[in-house]
Design a protein around this motif. Structure first.
Motif, PDB file in Angstrom:
ATOM      1  N   THR A  38      47.735  10.099  81.296  1.00 34.34           N
ATOM      2  CA  THR A  38      48.337  10.159  79.963  1.00 34.34           C
ATOM      3  C   THR A  38      48.386   8.758  79.377  1.00 34.34           C
ATOM      4  O   THR A  38      48.449   7.766  80.105  1.00 34.34           O
ATOM      5  CB  THR A  38      49.762  10.747  80.007  1.00 34.34           C
ATOM      6  OG1 THR A  38      50.558   9.969  80.902  1.00 34.34           O
ATOM      7  CG2 THR A  38      49.746  12.199  80.462  1.00 34.34           C
TER       8      THR A  38
ATOM      9  N   PRO B 292      47.604  13.530  76.764  1.00 35.06           N
ATOM     10  CA  PRO B 292      46.740  13.782  77.915  1.00 35.06           C
ATOM     11  C   PRO B 292      45.290  13.393  77.624  1.00 35.06           C
ATOM     12  O   PRO B 292      44.716  13.827  76.621  1.00 35.06           O
ATOM     13  CB  PRO B 292      46.872  15.290  78.127  1.00 35.06           C
ATOM     14  CG  PRO B 292      47.153  15.819  76.754  1.00 35.06           C
ATOM     15  CD  PRO B 292      47.960  14.754  76.053  1.00 35.06           C
TER      16      PRO B 292
ATOM     17  N   GLN C 285      50.058  20.762  83.335  1.00 30.33           N
ATOM     18  CA  GLN C 285      50.753  19.542  83.764  1.00 30.33           C
ATOM     19  C   GLN C 285      50.770  19.471  85.284  1.00 30.33           C
ATOM     20  O   GLN C 285      51.072  20.446  85.963  1.00 30.33           O
ATOM     21  CB  GLN C 285      52.188  19.566  83.236  1.00 30.33           C
ATOM     22  CG  GLN C 285      52.844  18.222  83.193  1.00 30.33           C
ATOM     23  CD  GLN C 285      52.166  17.287  82.203  1.00 30.33           C
ATOM     24  OE1 GLN C 285      51.582  17.709  81.216  1.00 30.33           O
ATOM     25  NE2 GLN C 285      52.231  16.018  82.467  1.00 30.33           N
TER      26      GLN C 285
ATOM     27  N   PRO D 131      47.594  15.267  83.785  1.00 30.56           N
ATOM     28  CA  PRO D 131      47.035  16.608  83.605  1.00 30.56           C
ATOM     29  C   PRO D 131      46.134  17.037  84.771  1.00 30.56           C
ATOM     30  O   PRO D 131      45.429  16.224  85.354  1.00 30.56           O
ATOM     31  CB  PRO D 131      46.204  16.488  82.323  1.00 30.56           C
ATOM     32  CG  PRO D 131      46.633  15.218  81.679  1.00 30.56           C
ATOM     33  CD  PRO D 131      47.136  14.334  82.757  1.00 30.56           C
TER      34      PRO D 131
END
Length: 158
Positions: free
Chosen positions: A25, A31, A100, A106
């Motif tokens: 991130t 992301p 997540q 991610p």
């Protein structure tokens, strides 16, 4: 003997590799993902892996500063992910492509394997930064074939 860059790249391309999307991130928690084939295992104890980030990458700052990142090994049916996140300016992940992860980075949905990593070390390596991650968690699919890259093109196991 001086080695010409293009000739070296072509020779290195004769080594078949898997294809991964490295995810993390941004500082703003957006992301992002980038396609790489410079992934390797380093150690089982402690569990360490590495990948290489080009020094002039447009997302260098984000990846070089990331405490957590994930290595998502793509399956043969994810060539579209590889193509999309390999393009300049196309690093923001689509919401339908990820969930997540445990440590905030991610996880690409339906990847063959995802290694959730915490930054362990970085090393200067010519025109790249070598990023070593400690594997904190991993998930994997019990089926599927890897997305492979060889001599400038995708290929399949036979």
């Amino acid at each position: 003997m001086a080695i010409e860059g293009r000739e070296l790249r072509n020779a290195l391309g004769r080594f078949a590799t898997g294809v991964c999307v490295i995810t993390t991130t941004t500082e703003e928690r957006a992301p992002i993902g980038m396609t790489v084939n410079s992934f390797a295992a380093v150690s089982l104890d402690p569990p360490l892996v590495l990948w290489s980030l080009q020094n002039n990458s447009e997302v260098y700052r984000e990846y070089a500063a990331a405490r957590y990142f994930n290595v998502n090994v793509l399956s043969s049916d994810q060539a579209d992910h590889s193509n999309e996140y390999a393009r300049k300016g196309e690093h923001l992940l689509r919401p339908e492509h990820f969930r997540q992860g445990r440590y905030g980075a991610p996880v690409i949905r339906d990847a063959l394997v995802t290694f959730e990593c915490e930054l362990d070390a970085t090393h200067a390596g010519g025109d790249h930064l070598i990023i070593v991650g400690r594997v904190k968690d991993m998930t994997h699919r019990p089926t599927g074939k890897p997305l492979l890259f060889y001599s400038g093109a995708y290929c399949e196991l036979h």
